[in-house]
Design an enzyme around this catalytic site. Structure first.
Site, PDB file in Angstrom:
ATOM      1  N   SER A 112      19.262   3.193  13.496  1.00 25.97           N
ATOM      2  CA  SER A 112      18.595   2.425  12.440  1.00 25.97           C
ATOM      3  C   SER A 112      19.220   2.804  11.100  1.00 25.97           C
ATOM      4  O   SER A 112      19.734   3.919  10.941  1.00 25.97           O
ATOM      5  CB  SER A 112      17.110   2.780  12.437  1.00 25.97           C
ATOM      6  OG  SER A 112      16.494   2.355  11.243  1.00 25.97           O
ATOM      7  N   TYR A 134      10.962   9.589  11.496  1.00 23.18           N
ATOM      8  CA  TYR A 134      11.714   8.594  12.275  1.00 23.18           C
ATOM      9  C   TYR A 134      13.184   8.586  11.842  1.00 23.18           C
ATOM     10  O   TYR A 134      14.098   8.666  12.680  1.00 23.18           O
ATOM     11  CB  TYR A 134      11.082   7.218  12.076  1.00 23.18           C
ATOM     12  CG  TYR A 134      11.865   6.056  12.634  1.00 23.18           C
ATOM     13  CD1 TYR A 134      11.899   5.800  13.997  1.00 23.18           C
ATOM     14  CD2 TYR A 134      12.569   5.188  11.785  1.00 23.18           C
ATOM     15  CE1 TYR A 134      12.612   4.708  14.504  1.00 23.18           C
ATOM     16  CE2 TYR A 134      13.282   4.112  12.282  1.00 23.18           C
ATOM     17  CZ  TYR A 134      13.307   3.874  13.640  1.00 23.18           C
ATOM     18  OH  TYR A 134      14.020   2.807  14.139  1.00 23.18           O
TER      19      TYR A 134
HETATM   20  N1  LIG Z   1      12.652  -3.649  14.619  1.00 23.20           N
HETATM   21  C1  LIG Z   1      13.474  -3.209  13.683  1.00 23.20           C
HETATM   22  O1  LIG Z   1      13.464  -3.712  12.529  1.00 23.20           O
HETATM   23  C2  LIG Z   1      14.458  -2.120  14.000  1.00 23.20           C
HETATM   24  C3  LIG Z   1      15.374  -1.768  12.986  1.00 23.20           C
HETATM   25  C4  LIG Z   1      16.319  -0.781  13.260  1.00 23.20           C
HETATM   26  C5  LIG Z   1      16.328  -0.165  14.523  1.00 23.20           C
HETATM   27  N2  LIG Z   1      15.406  -0.528  15.459  1.00 23.20           N
HETATM   28  C6  LIG Z   1      15.497   0.144  16.762  1.00 23.20           C
HETATM   29  O2  LIG Z   1      15.552  -0.840  17.788  1.00 23.20           O
HETATM   30  C7  LIG Z   1      15.018  -0.291  19.005  1.00 23.20           C
HETATM   31  C8  LIG Z   1      14.011  -1.256  19.603  1.00 23.20           C
HETATM   32  O3  LIG Z   1      12.922  -1.383  18.692  1.00 23.20           O
HETATM   33  P1  LIG Z   1      11.985  -2.676  18.651  1.00 23.20           P
HETATM   34  O4  LIG Z   1      11.878  -3.030  17.227  1.00 23.20           O
HETATM   35  O5  LIG Z   1      12.429  -3.678  19.657  1.00 23.20           O
HETATM   36  O6  LIG Z   1      10.587  -1.999  19.066  1.00 23.20           O
HETATM   37  P2  LIG Z   1       9.369  -2.501  19.966  1.00 23.20           P
HETATM   38  O7  LIG Z   1       9.256  -3.980  19.965  1.00 23.20           O
HETATM   39  O8  LIG Z   1       8.214  -1.690  19.530  1.00 23.20           O
HETATM   40  O9  LIG Z   1       9.816  -2.080  21.449  1.00 23.20           O
HETATM   41  C9  LIG Z   1       9.918  -0.744  21.821  1.00 23.20           C
HETATM   42  C10 LIG Z   1      10.141  -0.671  23.313  1.00 23.20           C
HETATM   43  O10 LIG Z   1      10.263   0.707  23.697  1.00 23.20           O
HETATM   44  C11 LIG Z   1       9.244   1.026  24.655  1.00 23.20           C
HETATM   45  N3  LIG Z   1       8.856   2.409  24.404  1.00 23.20           N
HETATM   46  C12 LIG Z   1       8.402   2.940  23.247  1.00 23.20           C
HETATM   47  N4  LIG Z   1       8.138   4.252  23.408  1.00 23.20           N
HETATM   48  C13 LIG Z   1       8.443   4.547  24.696  1.00 23.20           C
HETATM   49  C14 LIG Z   1       8.376   5.730  25.463  1.00 23.20           C
HETATM   50  N5  LIG Z   1       7.933   6.875  24.940  1.00 23.20           N
HETATM   51  N6  LIG Z   1       8.762   5.692  26.766  1.00 23.20           N
HETATM   52  C15 LIG Z   1       9.218   4.532  27.307  1.00 23.20           C
HETATM   53  N7  LIG Z   1       9.307   3.388  26.618  1.00 23.20           N
HETATM   54  C16 LIG Z   1       8.912   3.386  25.337  1.00 23.20           C
HETATM   55  C17 LIG Z   1       8.133  -0.011  24.409  1.00 23.20           C
HETATM   56  O11 LIG Z   1       7.301  -0.246  25.536  1.00 23.20           O
HETATM   57  P3  LIG Z   1       5.945   0.602  25.811  1.00 23.20           P
HETATM   58  O12 LIG Z   1       5.213   0.677  24.501  1.00 23.20           O
HETATM   59  O13 LIG Z   1       5.221  -0.165  26.883  1.00 23.20           O
HETATM   60  O14 LIG Z   1       6.419   1.928  26.293  1.00 23.20           O
HETATM   61  C18 LIG Z   1       8.984  -1.242  24.123  1.00 23.20           C
HETATM   62  O15 LIG Z   1       9.476  -1.791  25.322  1.00 23.20           O
HETATM   63  C19 LIG Z   1      14.457   1.070  18.648  1.00 23.20           C
HETATM   64  O16 LIG Z   1      15.377   2.086  19.001  1.00 23.20           O
HETATM   65  C20 LIG Z   1      14.309   1.010  17.133  1.00 23.20           C
HETATM   66  O17 LIG Z   1      14.359   2.284  16.557  1.00 23.20           O
HETATM   67  C21 LIG Z   1      14.486  -1.488  15.231  1.00 23.20           C
END
Ligand SMILES: NC(=O)c1ccc[n+]([C@@H]2O[C@H](COP(=O)([O-])OP(=O)(O)OC[C@H]3O[C@@H](n4cnc5c(N)ncnc54)[C@H](OP(=O)(O)O)[C@@H]3O)[C@@H](O)[C@H]2O)c1
Length: 242
Positions: free
Chosen positions: A140, A153
């Protein structure tokens, strides 16, 4: 080996970015192991991808649990091996100033965002080495920007970045490559958690990264070793190509 026999493991694939990456891989005829804690939503993603012809094994559980990581890697072995490991599952760990942050929670954020990806890589190494595979760790811009409220984070992603670059250097000559991908702001549950009081409807859906994933999957893993990609960069090679 034809692409039809490639196997990928994607963590955090029950929604958001992980589900989009799994969709791209399924379209490219990878066999998939997908993980997340909530069995219901993970099962729905698996069902949707399977109905489009993909072989998908859902493994539910927390990535910090060693037995869950073992089940994820065993499932890939049962599918024949592993070409790609995407460490995408991540937790924000709450938002708030460091002066009042419960320091015990650092442990949880680092276990999910740093410890689990490295432990999964260790377990998957023999399979990845057999297929000259690629490790993708999702990072990120919070790893570099000192954004108020997101300190733990951001620190965990900064640690993941250093470890990924170290790993990429250590694995040079061993046939396994590693890269970092910053997907950019996306309208997901985590993003809403990061901006609890804000309307985030102007942020793009994670599907905005699809051209990037197709481009990445066309690259020779050795040629991109140790690189950090910003999937939404407007001058990016994958958009010029599209
Ligand atoms: N969204 C943004 O703006 C953004 C920006 C920069 C980077 N990112 C990165 O992109 C990636 C995906 O994020 P997202 O935005 O798609 O988030 P999200 O929609 O909240 O999805 C997170 C996923 O990870 C799973 N998860 C979370 N904690 C877990 C655990 N302890 N064990 C197993 N599974 C787990 C969740 O399912 P469960 O809750 O069912 O476990 C879900 O499938 C992350 O690495 C995040 O840091 C996101």
């Amino acid at each position: 080996m034809g692409e039809a026999h490639r196997v990928a493991l994607v963590t955090g694939a029950s929604r958001g970015l992980g589900a989009v990456i799994a969709g791209v891989l399924a379209a490219r005829r990878y066999d998939l192991v997908i993980g997340a804690r909530d069995a219901g939503s993970l099962g729905l993603v698996a069902e949707s991808l399977s109905s489009r012809g993909a072989t998908v094994v859902p493994v539910n559980g927390d990535v910090t649990d060693a037995s869950v990581r073992a089940r994820l890697v065993h499932a890939a072995r049962d599918l024949g091996g592993m070409n790609l490991l995407v460490n995408n599952a991540s937790e924000l760990g709450g938002v708030g100033p460091l002066t009042s942050f419960d320091v015990v929670r650092f442990g949880r954020v680092f276990r999910v965002n740093v410890g689990a990806p490295i432990a999964l890589i260790q377990l998957a190494m023999p399979l990845l080495a057999e297929r000259r595979g690629l490790i993708v760790n999702i990072t990120s811009d919070a790893a570099h920007g000192a954004y108020p409220g997101w300190g733990p984070y951001g620190a965990s992603k900064a640690a993941l970045e250093l470890l990924t670059r170290t790993l990429a250097a250590e694995l040079a000559g061993h046939g396994v490559s590693a890269v970092l991908v910053d997907p950019g702001d996306m309208r997901t549950r985590m993003h809403q958690e990061a901006y609890p009081m804000e309307d985030i409807s102007d942020r793009p859906l994670p599907e905005v990264t699809v051209p990037f994933w197709h481009w990445l999957l066309d690259q020779d893993p050795e040629e991109i070793r140790g690189e950090r990609f910003a999937a939404q960069r407007e001058d990016a090679r994958w958009l010029q190509q599209a």
